[in-house]
Design a protein around this motif. Structure first.
Motif, PDB file in Angstrom:
ATOM      1  N   GLY A 205      52.217  -8.766 -27.367  1.00  0.00           N
ATOM      2  CA  GLY A 205      52.049  -8.182 -28.696  1.00  0.00           C
ATOM      3  C   GLY A 205      51.587  -9.234 -29.675  1.00  0.00           C
ATOM      4  O   GLY A 205      51.055 -10.275 -29.310  1.00  0.00           O
ATOM      5  N   GLY A 206      51.786  -8.947 -30.943  1.00  0.00           N
ATOM      6  CA  GLY A 206      51.450  -9.897 -31.984  1.00  0.00           C
ATOM      7  C   GLY A 206      49.960 -10.046 -32.209  1.00  0.00           C
ATOM      8  O   GLY A 206      49.143  -9.218 -31.806  1.00  0.00           O
ATOM      9  N   THR A 207      49.611 -11.138 -32.872  1.00  0.00           N
ATOM     10  CA  THR A 207      48.234 -11.422 -33.234  1.00  0.00           C
ATOM     11  C   THR A 207      47.827 -12.768 -32.627  1.00  0.00           C
ATOM     12  O   THR A 207      48.508 -13.302 -31.767  1.00  0.00           O
ATOM     13  N   ARG A 208      46.679 -13.282 -33.071  1.00  0.00           N
ATOM     14  CA  ARG A 208      46.093 -14.533 -32.561  1.00  0.00           C
ATOM     15  C   ARG A 208      45.634 -14.397 -31.122  1.00  0.00           C
ATOM     16  O   ARG A 208      45.679 -15.342 -30.337  1.00  0.00           O
ATOM     17  N   TRP A 209      45.177 -13.194 -30.763  1.00  0.00           N
ATOM     18  CA  TRP A 209      44.506 -12.946 -29.501  1.00  0.00           C
ATOM     19  C   TRP A 209      43.007 -12.864 -29.748  1.00  0.00           C
ATOM     20  O   TRP A 209      42.563 -12.571 -30.856  1.00  0.00           O
ATOM     21  N   THR A 210      42.236 -13.060 -28.680  1.00  0.00           N
ATOM     22  CA  THR A 210      40.801 -12.810 -28.709  1.00  0.00           C
ATOM     23  C   THR A 210      40.452 -11.978 -27.485  1.00  0.00           C
ATOM     24  O   THR A 210      41.275 -11.808 -26.571  1.00  0.00           O
ATOM     25  N   ALA A 211      39.223 -11.470 -27.445  1.00  0.00           N
ATOM     26  CA  ALA A 211      38.788 -10.725 -26.269  1.00  0.00           C
ATOM     27  C   ALA A 211      38.879 -11.588 -25.016  1.00  0.00           C
ATOM     28  O   ALA A 211      39.228 -11.105 -23.926  1.00  0.00           O
ATOM     29  N   GLU A 212      38.606 -12.891 -25.167  1.00  0.00           N
ATOM     30  CA  GLU A 212      38.657 -13.799 -24.020  1.00  0.00           C
ATOM     31  C   GLU A 212      40.081 -13.991 -23.524  1.00  0.00           C
ATOM     32  O   GLU A 212      40.340 -13.957 -22.310  1.00  0.00           O
ATOM     33  N   SER A 213      41.040 -14.196 -24.426  1.00  0.00           N
ATOM     34  CA  SER A 213      42.421 -14.410 -23.986  1.00  0.00           C
ATOM     35  C   SER A 213      43.024 -13.129 -23.422  1.00  0.00           C
ATOM     36  O   SER A 213      43.840 -13.187 -22.490  1.00  0.00           O
ATOM     37  N   VAL A 214      42.620 -11.976 -23.945  1.00  0.00           N
ATOM     38  CA  VAL A 214      43.071 -10.706 -23.374  1.00  0.00           C
ATOM     39  C   VAL A 214      42.576 -10.579 -21.931  1.00  0.00           C
ATOM     40  O   VAL A 214      43.334 -10.209 -21.022  1.00  0.00           O
ATOM     41  N   ALA A 215      41.304 -10.903 -21.695  1.00  0.00           N
ATOM     42  CA  ALA A 215      40.756 -10.835 -20.338  1.00  0.00           C
ATOM     43  C   ALA A 215      41.415 -11.855 -19.419  1.00  0.00           C
ATOM     44  O   ALA A 215      41.711 -11.563 -18.247  1.00  0.00           O
ATOM     45  N   ASP A 216      41.684 -13.059 -19.936  1.00  0.00           N
ATOM     46  CA  ASP A 216      42.329 -14.095 -19.122  1.00  0.00           C
ATOM     47  C   ASP A 216      43.752 -13.689 -18.735  1.00  0.00           C
ATOM     48  O   ASP A 216      44.188 -13.931 -17.600  1.00  0.00           O
ATOM     49  N   LYS A 225      50.570  -9.763  -9.814  1.00  0.00           N
ATOM     50  CA  LYS A 225      50.952  -8.350  -9.710  1.00  0.00           C
ATOM     51  C   LYS A 225      52.057  -8.025 -10.726  1.00  0.00           C
ATOM     52  O   LYS A 225      53.006  -7.303 -10.456  1.00  0.00           O
ATOM     53  N   LEU A 226      51.898  -8.569 -11.916  1.00  0.00           N
ATOM     54  CA  LEU A 226      52.936  -8.518 -12.940  1.00  0.00           C
ATOM     55  C   LEU A 226      52.795  -7.268 -13.789  1.00  0.00           C
ATOM     56  O   LEU A 226      51.735  -7.029 -14.377  1.00  0.00           O
ATOM     57  N   PRO A 227      53.837  -6.436 -13.884  1.00  0.00           N
ATOM     58  CA  PRO A 227      53.753  -5.276 -14.786  1.00  0.00           C
ATOM     59  C   PRO A 227      53.724  -5.738 -16.239  1.00  0.00           C
ATOM     60  O   PRO A 227      54.441  -6.667 -16.620  1.00  0.00           O
ATOM     61  N   VAL A 228      52.871  -5.080 -17.040  1.00  0.00           N
ATOM     62  CA  VAL A 228      52.651  -5.498 -18.421  1.00  0.00           C
ATOM     63  C   VAL A 228      52.852  -4.312 -19.348  1.00  0.00           C
ATOM     64  O   VAL A 228      52.258  -3.245 -19.159  1.00  0.00           O
ATOM     65  N   GLY A 229      53.695  -4.494 -20.358  1.00  0.00           N
ATOM     66  CA  GLY A 229      53.839  -3.517 -21.428  1.00  0.00           C
ATOM     67  C   GLY A 229      53.269  -4.075 -22.718  1.00  0.00           C
ATOM     68  O   GLY A 229      53.278  -5.289 -22.937  1.00  0.00           O
ATOM     69  N   CYS A 230      52.739  -3.208 -23.563  1.00  0.00           N
ATOM     70  CA  CYS A 230      52.210  -3.615 -24.866  1.00  0.00           C
ATOM     71  C   CYS A 230      53.183  -3.226 -25.963  1.00  0.00           C
ATOM     72  O   CYS A 230      53.699  -2.098 -25.981  1.00  0.00           O
ATOM     73  N   MET A 236      46.030  -2.131 -27.747  1.00  0.00           N
ATOM     74  CA  MET A 236      44.665  -2.561 -27.408  1.00  0.00           C
ATOM     75  C   MET A 236      44.646  -3.894 -26.662  1.00  0.00           C
ATOM     76  O   MET A 236      43.579  -4.373 -26.271  1.00  0.00           O
ATOM     77  N   LEU A 237      45.810  -4.512 -26.439  1.00  0.00           N
ATOM     78  CA  LEU A 237      45.839  -5.817 -25.798  1.00  0.00           C
ATOM     79  C   LEU A 237      45.768  -5.754 -24.274  1.00  0.00           C
ATOM     80  O   LEU A 237      45.704  -6.807 -23.621  1.00  0.00           O
ATOM     81  N   PHE A 238      45.785  -4.548 -23.687  1.00  0.00           N
ATOM     82  CA  PHE A 238      45.712  -4.445 -22.226  1.00  0.00           C
ATOM     83  C   PHE A 238      45.094  -3.105 -21.867  1.00  0.00           C
ATOM     84  O   PHE A 238      45.419  -2.075 -22.462  1.00  0.00           O
ATOM     85  N   ASP A 239      44.209  -3.120 -20.893  1.00  0.00           N
ATOM     86  CA  ASP A 239      43.538  -1.908 -20.429  1.00  0.00           C
ATOM     87  C   ASP A 239      44.569  -0.948 -19.835  1.00  0.00           C
ATOM     88  O   ASP A 239      45.247  -1.261 -18.858  1.00  0.00           O
ATOM     89  N   ARG A 396      44.400   6.430 -24.208  1.00  0.00           N
ATOM     90  CA  ARG A 396      44.468   5.289 -23.304  1.00  0.00           C
ATOM     91  C   ARG A 396      43.472   4.220 -23.765  1.00  0.00           C
ATOM     92  O   ARG A 396      42.276   4.324 -23.528  1.00  0.00           O
ATOM     93  N   PHE A 397      44.005   3.221 -24.445  1.00  0.00           N
ATOM     94  CA  PHE A 397      43.167   2.138 -24.958  1.00  0.00           C
ATOM     95  C   PHE A 397      42.619   1.326 -23.786  1.00  0.00           C
ATOM     96  O   PHE A 397      43.349   0.977 -22.856  1.00  0.00           O
ATOM     97  N   ARG A 398      41.332   1.013 -23.857  1.00  0.00           N
ATOM     98  CA  ARG A 398      40.676   0.304 -22.769  1.00  0.00           C
ATOM     99  C   ARG A 398      40.207  -1.095 -23.173  1.00  0.00           C
ATOM    100  O   ARG A 398      40.063  -1.954 -22.313  1.00  0.00           O
ATOM    101  N   ARG A 399      39.957  -1.310 -24.461  1.00  0.00           N
ATOM    102  CA  ARG A 399      39.339  -2.563 -24.876  1.00  0.00           C
ATOM    103  C   ARG A 399      40.040  -3.183 -26.077  1.00  0.00           C
ATOM    104  O   ARG A 399      40.679  -2.487 -26.875  1.00  0.00           O
TER     105      ARG A 399
END
Length: 548
Positions: A205-216, A225-230, A236-239, A396-399
C-alpha cells in the motif's frame, strides 16, 4: 531584481511544475501575473476544496507534488478538506495561500488566519515568507518536505507585500527527495524469514511507488509464489488477475482473506501504515504485538513501531526496497504455493458481482459490462459512500496509476480527481463514480471539466439518501430515520445545463447504450443511475439491516 511573485513562479518552473489548480484571489495577484509568462497550465476551479483535491489527485497519480493556490481566510479553510485527504493518504501536495500584508499581521485583518496554528495538524510543514529573497529557499524546501519520508501536504503562505516587493535572490534549483535504502543484512534476513515461513502474505500500500517498482514487486511475488493483498484504495498496485493476487485489505474485506491474514505466520507490510481502515478496525493484527511475525517496510522511520512492533523494521521507500529484492529468490518451490492458488480463486469468486437485487436497476450486470468494455488503462475515481463498494470490490484493476480514491473517506473527491486525471492523461478514459450525496459536495467542478473540454464520464448512483449513514442508522436505530433523506436535481439535466452530456438510467439494460452515447459525445458526461435505496450493499438490503 525580481518581484516575489516572479520568484515564486521561477521556483515552480525550476522544480518541474507543469500544472496548477487554483481559485484566484487578490492576495496573490502578483503570482497570477507571473504565471502569465509561463507554459504552466492553470486550471481555474470553482471551489477551493475541489482545487485542493485536484492537486491531491495529481500527486497521487504522478508521485510529484500537486500544486494548489488559494486566497486567504475562507479560501484557505475551504481548501483544508483537500489537505486532510493528502495528509491521511500520504500524498505529496503543496498549498500556496495568499496572506494579508505583513504590516497588518496579528491585528485580525481582513480574512487573516494564523496558518501555523490552523493547519499544523493536517500538513507536514506550514511556512510563511517573511523576506522575498528567501522565496527560492522556501519553495524548494516545500517540495523536499512534501516528497521525502512519508509524503504529505505542505502549506506555504504568501503575504501580499512579499509578492510585490522586489529582491535579488539566487536562482531556484530542483529539489531532491530524500531516500532511505534497505541494508544488505535486512534483505538477507527477510529471505531467511520467508524461507522459514509456512503461511506468509504480503500487504502492499501507501505511496512512493512507480510503474517500474510495481512490476518488479510482481516478479518478486512470482519467484516466491507469495500471495499479495492490496491495502484499502491502493488496489492499482497489483494486477488483480495475476495468480498471486489475494484481494483488497480493508473495509468489507473478503472473510476468507481476513482469516488468512490472521492465521499467517509472516506478514510483509510494504509501503503502508496499516491504519484503521486497511486493518479492518485494527482487527487483522494485534497492537502493539502482532501474533504474526511482522516485517514492516516504510519510508518514514517514525512510523515503524508506532502501532505495531515489527520483528524486522526497514526504513525505505517501496521503490528502493523493491529494487533491493532483485536477487532474492527461494531455494526451491515454496511450500505455500497451493495456498496462494486457493487465495486467488477465493478472490475471483468474491469479486464476481451478483446478478440480481432489489429494484429495476442491477449494479452487478452494469459492473460486468464496464469490465468488458473499458480499456485496462482507464482511470477510476470516486469519493466515499456505499456506492464505492461496486468499484472497490468488483472492478479488477490491472495497471498502475488507474485509481484515485481517498483512503481518508472524504466525500466529494471523485469529480475533482476525475478532472485532474483527465487533464493529466487526456488520451485515457476517466470514469468517476459518485453517490448523489457525494457528487453534490463538489459537483460544481463539472463546470471546470466543461470549460477545459475534459470528457470525463461521471456515474452518479442516485438512491436519494446518504446511504452509508442510513445503513448505520438503520442498524443502530432501526426505523428512526433522521437527517439522511435527500432531494436531488435531475443530474442529466444538470449536466446539459453546464454544457455537458446527460443520461438517465432507470433500467439495467439502458446503461450500455447510455455509456456509449456519453463516450461518443466527446463532452464531460453524467450518467445518473436511479438505484432503489433498498440496494444498500451488494449483498444486503436496507430492510434486512433494519430487521437485524
Amino acid at each position: 531584481m525580481k518581484t516575489g511573485g516572479q520568484l515564486v513562479v521561477d521556483a515552480l518552473v525550476a522544480n518541474g511544475v507543469k500544472r496548477i489548480a487554483c481559485v484566484p484571489g487578490e492576495s496573490y495577484l502578483a503570482v497570477l501575473d507571473a504565471l502569465y509568462d509561463t507554459d504552466i497550465d492553470v486550471l481555474v476551479c470553482r471551489q477551493e476544496g475541489g482545487a485542493a483535491m485536484m492537486a491531491d489527485a495529481w500527486g497521487r497519480l504522478t508521485g510529484e507534488p500537486g500544486i494548489c493556490m488559494v486566497t486567504r481566510g475562507p479560501g484557505a479553510t475551504n481548501a483544508s478538506a483537500g489537505l486532510h485527504v493528502a495528509r491521511q493518504d500520504s500524498i505529496p501536495m503543496i498549498l500556496f495561500i495568499g496572506q494579508v500584508q505583513s504590516e497588518a499581521r496579528e491585528r485580525e485583518a481582513f480574512q487573516e488566519i494564523e496558518y501555523r496554528r490552523a493547519f499544523t495538524e493536517v500538513a507536514k510543514w506550514v511556512g510563511e515568507i517573511d523576506d522575498p529573497a528567501r522565496i527560492p529557499e522556501f519553495v524548494t524546501r516545500a517540495f523536499a518536505v512534501a516528497t521525502s519520508g512519508r509524503p504529505g501536504p505542505v502549506v506555504l503562505t504568501l503575504p501580499e507585500d512579499m509578492l510585490t516587493r522586489s529582491a535579488e535572490a539566487p536562482a531556484a534549483k530542483a529539489y531532491q527527495p530524500v531516500e532511505g535504502h534497505p541494508g544488505p543484512a535486512q534483505v538477507k534476513r527477510l529471505g531467511e524469514m520467508l524461507a522459514a515461513a509456512k503461511r506468509p502474505i504480503a500487504i502492499i500500500g501507501g505511496t512512493r511507488w512507480t510503474a517500474e517498482s510495481v512490476a518488479d514487486f510482481q516478479r518478486f511475488a512470482e519467484r516466491w509464489k507469495l500471495p499479495v493483498g492490496c491495502s484499502f484504495r491502493r488496489q492499482m498496485l497489483f494486477d488483480h488477475l495475476h495468480p498471486m493476487y489475494a484481494g483488497d485489505v480493508g473495509i468489507g474485506i473478503n472473510p476468507a482473506l481476513a482469516k488468512e491474514i490472521k492465521e499467517a505466520d509472516l506478514v510483509l507490510l510494504l509501503g503502508g501504515r496499516f491504519s484503521e481502515m486497511p486493518s479492518s478496525g485494527y482487527t487483522l493484527m494485534d497492537s502493539p504485538y502482532p501474533r504474526q511475525t511482522l516485517v514492516h517496510v516504510y519510508p518514514d522511520s517514525s512510523e515503524l513501531g508506532r502501532v505495531y512492533r515489527p520483528e524486522l523494521a526497514i526504513a525505505a521507500s517501496p521503490n528502493d526496497f523493491v529494487a533491493a529484492l532483485e536477487g532474492l529468490a527461494p531455494a526451491g518451490e515454496p511450500v505455500w504455493s497451493e495456498r496462494t492458488e486457493i487465495m486467488h480463486a477465493a478472490y475471483l469468486k468474491w469479486s464476481t458481482p451478483p446478478e440480481t437485487g432489489p429494484g429495476a436497476v442491477q449494479m452487478g450486470p452494469i459492473m460486468n459490462w464496464i469490465e468488458a468494455n473499458v480499456p485496462q488503462d482507464t482511470i477510476f475515481t470516486n469519493g466515499a459512500g456505499n456506492y464505492a463498494t461496486w468499484v472497490h470490490r468488483f472492478h479488477r484493476f490491472r495497471r498502475f496509476a488507474t485509481q484515485a480514491a481517498p483512503a481518508s473517506g472524504s466525500m466529494g473527491y471523485g469529480l475533482p480527481a476525475a478532472v485532474a486525471a483527465k487533464q493529466l492523461h487526456p488520451d485515457r478514459e476517466v470514469i468517476c463514480f459518485a453517490g448523489d450525496g457525494c457528487f453534490l459536495m463538489h459537483g460544481q467542478e463539472f463546470a471546470t471539466a466543461v470549460r477545459y473540454r475534459l470528457p470525463i464520464i461521471t456515474v452518479v448512483v442516485n438512491n436519494g439518501i446518504y446511504g452509508t449513514i442510513r445503513m448505520h442508522q438503520e442498524r443502530e436505530y432501526p426505523g428512526r430515520v433522521s437527517a439522511t433523506d435527500l432531494t436531488n436535481p435531475d443530474f442529466a439535466a444538470l449536466a446539459r445545463a453546464y454544457g455537458g452530456h446527460g443520461e438517465t438510467v432507470e433500467k439495467t439494460e439502458e446503461f450500455a447504450d447510455a455509456f456509449l452515447r456519453a463516450r461518443a459525445s466527446g463532452k464531460p458526461s453524467i450518467i445518473e443511475i436511479k438505484l432503489d435505496p433498498e440496494a444498500i450493499t451488494p449483498t444486503r438490503t436496507l430492510s434486512e439491516i433494519r430487521n437485524g
